[in-house]
Write an enzyme that holds these catalytic residues in place. Structure first.
Site, PDB file in Angstrom:
ATOM      1  N   ARG A   1       0.975  -1.307   0.013  1.00 55.19           N
ATOM      2  CA  ARG A   1      -0.004   0.006   0.103  1.00 55.19           C
ATOM      3  C   ARG A   1       0.980   1.345   0.065  1.00 55.19           C
ATOM      4  O   ARG A   1       0.814   1.938  -0.959  1.00 55.19           O
ATOM      5  CB  ARG A   1      -0.847  -0.176   1.113  1.00 55.19           C
ATOM      6  CG  ARG A   1      -2.019   1.033   1.043  1.00 55.19           C
ATOM      7  CD  ARG A   1      -1.757   2.367   1.618  1.00 55.19           C
ATOM      8  NE  ARG A   1      -1.146   2.570   2.886  1.00 55.19           N
ATOM      9  CZ  ARG A   1      -0.700   3.602   3.324  1.00 55.19           C
ATOM     10  NH1 ARG A   1      -0.611   4.646   2.816  1.00 55.19           N
ATOM     11  NH2 ARG A   1      -0.014   3.605   4.708  1.00 55.19           N
TER      12      ARG A   1
ATOM     13  N   CYS B   1       4.006   9.576   0.313  1.00 57.22           N
ATOM     14  CA  CYS B   1       2.730   9.846   0.030  1.00 57.22           C
ATOM     15  C   CYS B   1       2.619  10.882  -0.910  1.00 57.22           C
ATOM     16  O   CYS B   1       3.218  11.896  -0.996  1.00 57.22           O
ATOM     17  CB  CYS B   1       2.026  10.422   1.616  1.00 57.22           C
ATOM     18  SG  CYS B   1       0.417  11.218   1.416  1.00 57.22           S
TER      19      CYS B   1
ATOM     20  N   ASN C   1       9.493   4.452   3.401  1.00 53.75           N
ATOM     21  CA  ASN C   1       9.414   3.934   4.977  1.00 53.75           C
ATOM     22  C   ASN C   1      10.674   3.399   5.239  1.00 53.75           C
ATOM     23  O   ASN C   1      11.621   2.863   4.611  1.00 53.75           O
ATOM     24  CB  ASN C   1       8.218   2.965   4.782  1.00 53.75           C
ATOM     25  CG  ASN C   1       6.920   3.605   4.873  1.00 53.75           C
ATOM     26  OD1 ASN C   1       6.336   3.674   3.711  1.00 53.75           O
ATOM     27  ND2 ASN C   1       6.108   3.594   5.782  1.00 53.75           N
TER      28      ASN C   1
HETATM   29  P1  HMG Z   1     -13.359  14.216  -2.750  1.00 56.20           P
HETATM   30  O1  HMG Z   1     -12.931  14.550  -4.131  1.00 56.20           O
HETATM   31  O2  HMG Z   1     -13.368  15.269  -1.601  1.00 56.20           O
HETATM   32  O3  HMG Z   1     -14.517  13.083  -2.571  1.00 56.20           O
HETATM   33  O4  HMG Z   1     -11.838  13.244  -1.913  1.00 56.20           O
HETATM   34  P2  HMG Z   1     -15.792  13.352  -2.652  1.00 56.20           P
HETATM   35  O5  HMG Z   1     -16.653  12.705  -1.626  1.00 56.20           O
HETATM   36  O6  HMG Z   1     -16.259  14.790  -3.138  1.00 56.20           O
HETATM   37  O7  HMG Z   1     -16.268  12.678  -3.960  1.00 56.20           O
HETATM   38  C1  HMG Z   1     -15.721  12.971  -5.423  1.00 56.20           C
HETATM   39  C2  HMG Z   1     -15.716  11.664  -6.264  1.00 56.20           C
HETATM   40  O8  HMG Z   1     -14.829  10.571  -5.712  1.00 56.20           O
HETATM   41  C3  HMG Z   1     -16.997  10.815  -6.581  1.00 56.20           C
HETATM   42  O9  HMG Z   1     -17.016  10.536  -7.899  1.00 56.20           O
HETATM   43  C4  HMG Z   1     -16.933   9.931  -5.544  1.00 56.20           C
HETATM   44  O10 HMG Z   1     -17.934   8.866  -5.728  1.00 56.20           O
HETATM   45  C5  HMG Z   1     -15.604   9.371  -5.596  1.00 56.20           C
HETATM   46  P3  HMG Z   1     -17.784  11.091  -8.924  1.00 56.20           P
HETATM   47  O11 HMG Z   1     -19.037  11.460  -8.536  1.00 56.20           O
HETATM   48  O12 HMG Z   1     -16.831  12.240  -9.179  1.00 56.20           O
HETATM   49  O13 HMG Z   1     -17.387  10.086 -10.056  1.00 56.20           O
HETATM   50  N1  HMG Z   1     -15.009   8.658  -4.337  1.00 56.20           N
HETATM   51  C6  HMG Z   1     -14.330   7.565  -4.364  1.00 56.20           C
HETATM   52  N2  HMG Z   1     -13.950   6.707  -5.185  1.00 56.20           N
HETATM   53  C7  HMG Z   1     -13.357   5.753  -4.712  1.00 56.20           C
HETATM   54  N3  HMG Z   1     -13.252   5.393  -3.433  1.00 56.20           N
HETATM   55  C8  HMG Z   1     -13.440   6.093  -2.611  1.00 56.20           C
HETATM   56  C9  HMG Z   1     -14.090   7.589  -2.826  1.00 56.20           C
HETATM   57  N4  HMG Z   1     -14.755   8.322  -2.084  1.00 56.20           N
HETATM   58  C10 HMG Z   1     -15.186   9.214  -3.183  1.00 56.20           C
HETATM   59  N5  HMG Z   1     -13.155   5.823  -1.193  1.00 56.20           N
HETATM   60  C11 HMG Z   1     -11.293  11.461  -0.666  1.00 56.20           C
HETATM   61  C12 HMG Z   1     -11.913  12.763  -0.772  1.00 56.20           C
HETATM   62  C13 HMG Z   1     -10.982  11.127   0.594  1.00 56.20           C
HETATM   63  C14 HMG Z   1     -12.091  10.369  -1.582  1.00 56.20           C
HETATM   64  C15 HMG Z   1      -9.837  11.723  -1.613  1.00 56.20           C
HETATM   65  O14 HMG Z   1      -9.434  12.921  -1.246  1.00 56.20           O
HETATM   66  C16 HMG Z   1      -8.802  10.522  -1.473  1.00 56.20           C
HETATM   67  O15 HMG Z   1      -9.171   9.352  -1.860  1.00 56.20           O
HETATM   68  N6  HMG Z   1      -7.703  10.769  -0.488  1.00 56.20           N
HETATM   69  C17 HMG Z   1      -6.992   9.626  -0.387  1.00 56.20           C
HETATM   70  C18 HMG Z   1      -5.476  10.179  -0.337  1.00 56.20           C
HETATM   71  C19 HMG Z   1      -4.689   9.074  -0.036  1.00 56.20           C
HETATM   72  O16 HMG Z   1      -4.679   8.012  -0.398  1.00 56.20           O
HETATM   73  N7  HMG Z   1      -3.231   9.487   0.409  1.00 56.20           N
HETATM   74  C20 HMG Z   1      -2.590   8.382   0.695  1.00 56.20           C
HETATM   75  C21 HMG Z   1      -2.635   7.396   1.968  1.00 56.20           C
HETATM   76  S1  HMG Z   1      -2.511   8.392   3.490  1.00 56.20           S
HETATM   77  C22 HMG Z   1      -0.912   7.991   3.763  1.00 56.20           C
HETATM   78  O17 HMG Z   1      -0.204   7.754   3.001  1.00 56.20           O
HETATM   79  C23 HMG Z   1      -0.052   8.473   5.083  1.00 56.20           C
HETATM   80  C24 HMG Z   1      -0.152   7.077   5.868  1.00 56.20           C
HETATM   81  O18 HMG Z   1       0.909   6.316   5.237  1.00 56.20           O
HETATM   82  C25 HMG Z   1       0.440   7.301   7.363  1.00 56.20           C
HETATM   83  C26 HMG Z   1       1.772   8.385   7.195  1.00 56.20           C
HETATM   84  O19 HMG Z   1       2.925   8.143   6.463  1.00 56.20           O
HETATM   85  O20 HMG Z   1       1.557   9.376   8.039  1.00 56.20           O
HETATM   86  C27 HMG Z   1      -1.343   6.455   6.291  1.00 56.20           C
HETATM   87 MG    MG Z   2       3.020   6.317   5.029  1.00 57.74          MG
END
Ligand code: HMG
Ligand code: MG
Length: 309
Positions: free
Chosen positions: A22, A247, A256
């Site tokens: 992931r 990220c 990592n």
């Molecule tokens: P948004 O654009 O604000 O979402 O994104 P929305 O609710 O307004 O929806 C917009 C569109 O996205 C819609 O589709 C939804 O259906 C779709 P449309 O009508 O335009 O066709 N949608 C989705 N599709 C698939 N799966 C979903 C989903 N939700 C909405 N779950 C959202 C908000 C949270 C979805 C977006 O910002 C997002 O996916 N962010 C994730 C970012 C991410 O993955 N970052 C990396 C992981 S975090 C990390 O790495 C840190 C960690 O490792 C710890 C550390 O290192 O500190 C964990």
């Molecule tokens: Mg991370």
């Protein structure tokens, strides 16, 4: 010199959460096929990894690399004793995860406002409200929940992050049902002093056994920070094979803590992990060959030199 062994208080066993499939792959410039992701997971399982974060049900518009996670979960090897988890940002993601038979999810929130907005497009408070809704539904479905707090040692946009914000978010995630909260140094800026302070502050409000560390290695501090965490009594560490990771919303963040380097250090400390180092190195070599990128594990590099002598 006093007779006390400075390493005498380390945990007897350490649980490693392998986040390579992931966190490791979400930041790669090109998406990796479902087949290759499954092959990586199979090799990690064969190496003895028992907790594997295998994908993310996030928006493919935001993170295209994690598209296909439903197919990954549908085809995961059914290995008794191995817990696969998936990152879930909202109810939409949870529904997809449940349809794919996911039994453990990870929710995530940040201790920095700007990072929260960049990463999940909402404030910390809104993101915690989303996490709460996801946790309620996940609990009702009998799914285990892990939580992440990002930016525990610093934010790529705001710089300093107050420790009390980290504690507030960690406490909120634990209160909503996360059995474990992984403290993420998202951009790898922390040093052991900061890690000790964050762990101690969080452990004053949450059980120490519910805390994990998730350490990025941007400044080469991850292994030292892991040891600092162990010295505080943390028994769970996240790591990524070959040191993959980053990220997309944390510019400049490197990979990592490399799983191989962590396992090597723990072996040296006589702390069992259940992971076979040689097989883990082979899994890292496989994914690096496939991605055409250098291996970030120092142990893997050292072993590769030894083999080519
Ligand atoms: P948004 O654009 O604000 O979402 O994104 P929305 O609710 O307004 O929806 C917009 C569109 O996205 C819609 O589709 C939804 O259906 C779709 P449309 O009508 O335009 O066709 N949608 C989705 N599709 C698939 N799966 C979903 C989903 N939700 C909405 N779950 C959202 C908000 C949270 C979805 C977006 O910002 C997002 O996916 N962010 C994730 C970012 C991410 O993955 N970052 C990396 C992981 S975090 C990390 O790495 C840190 C960690 O490792 C710890 C550390 O290192 O500190 C964990
Ligand atoms: Mg991370």
């Amino acid at each position: 010199m006093s007779g006390r062994d400075p390493l005498s208080d380390l945990p007897e066993r350490v649980s490693i959460v392998e986040v390579g499939p992931r966190d490791g792959l979400q930041n790669e410039p090109a998406p990796v096929s479902v087949q290759a992701r499954l092959e990586l997971v199979a090799r990690l399982v064969a190496a003895g990894c028992r907790r594997i974060e295998a994908g993310a049900f996030v928006s493919p518009k935001w993170v295209p690399q994690m598209a296909g996670t439903a197919e990954v979960f549908a085809r995961l090897p059914q290995t008794p004793g191995v817990a696969f988890s998936a990152l879930v940002p909202n109810l939409h993601g949870l529904e997809a995860a449940l349809r794919s038979g996911v039994r453990e999810i990870a929710v995530f929130a940040a201790a920095s406002e700007t990072f929260s907005r960049r990463n999940v497009n909402c404030s910390i408070a809104e993101s915690l409200a989303r996490c709460r809704a996801v946790c309620e539904a996940a609990r009702a479905a009998g799914v285990a929940i892990r939580g992440y707090v990002s930016c525990i040692a610093g934010c790529p946009y705001e710089g300093t992050v107050p420790i009390r914000r980290v504690v507030e978010v960690a406490r909120a995630l634990h209160a909503m049902g996360c059995y474990e909260v992984s403290l993420g140094d998202t951009i790898g800026v922390g040093t052991p002093r900061r890690i000790v302070e964050v762990v101690r502050a969080c452990a004053s409000e949450l059980p120490l056994s519910a805390l994990a560390l998730h350490l990025h290695d941007t400044y080469g501090q991850a292994l030292a920070n892991a040891l600092a965490g162990l010295e505080c009594g943390v028994r769970t560490l996240d790591a990524s094979v070959a040191g993959l990771g980053g990220c997309p919303y944390a510019p400049g963040a490197a990979g990592n803590l490399a799983s191989e380097d962590l396992v090597y250090m723990l072996e040296g400390l006589a702390i069992p992990t259940g992971i076979d180092l040689e097989r883990l190195i082979a899994a890292g070599a496989f994914i690096c060959d496939l991605l055409g990128r250098p291996n970030r594990s120092r142990v893997a590099l050292a072993r590769a030199c030894r083999r080519s002598d």
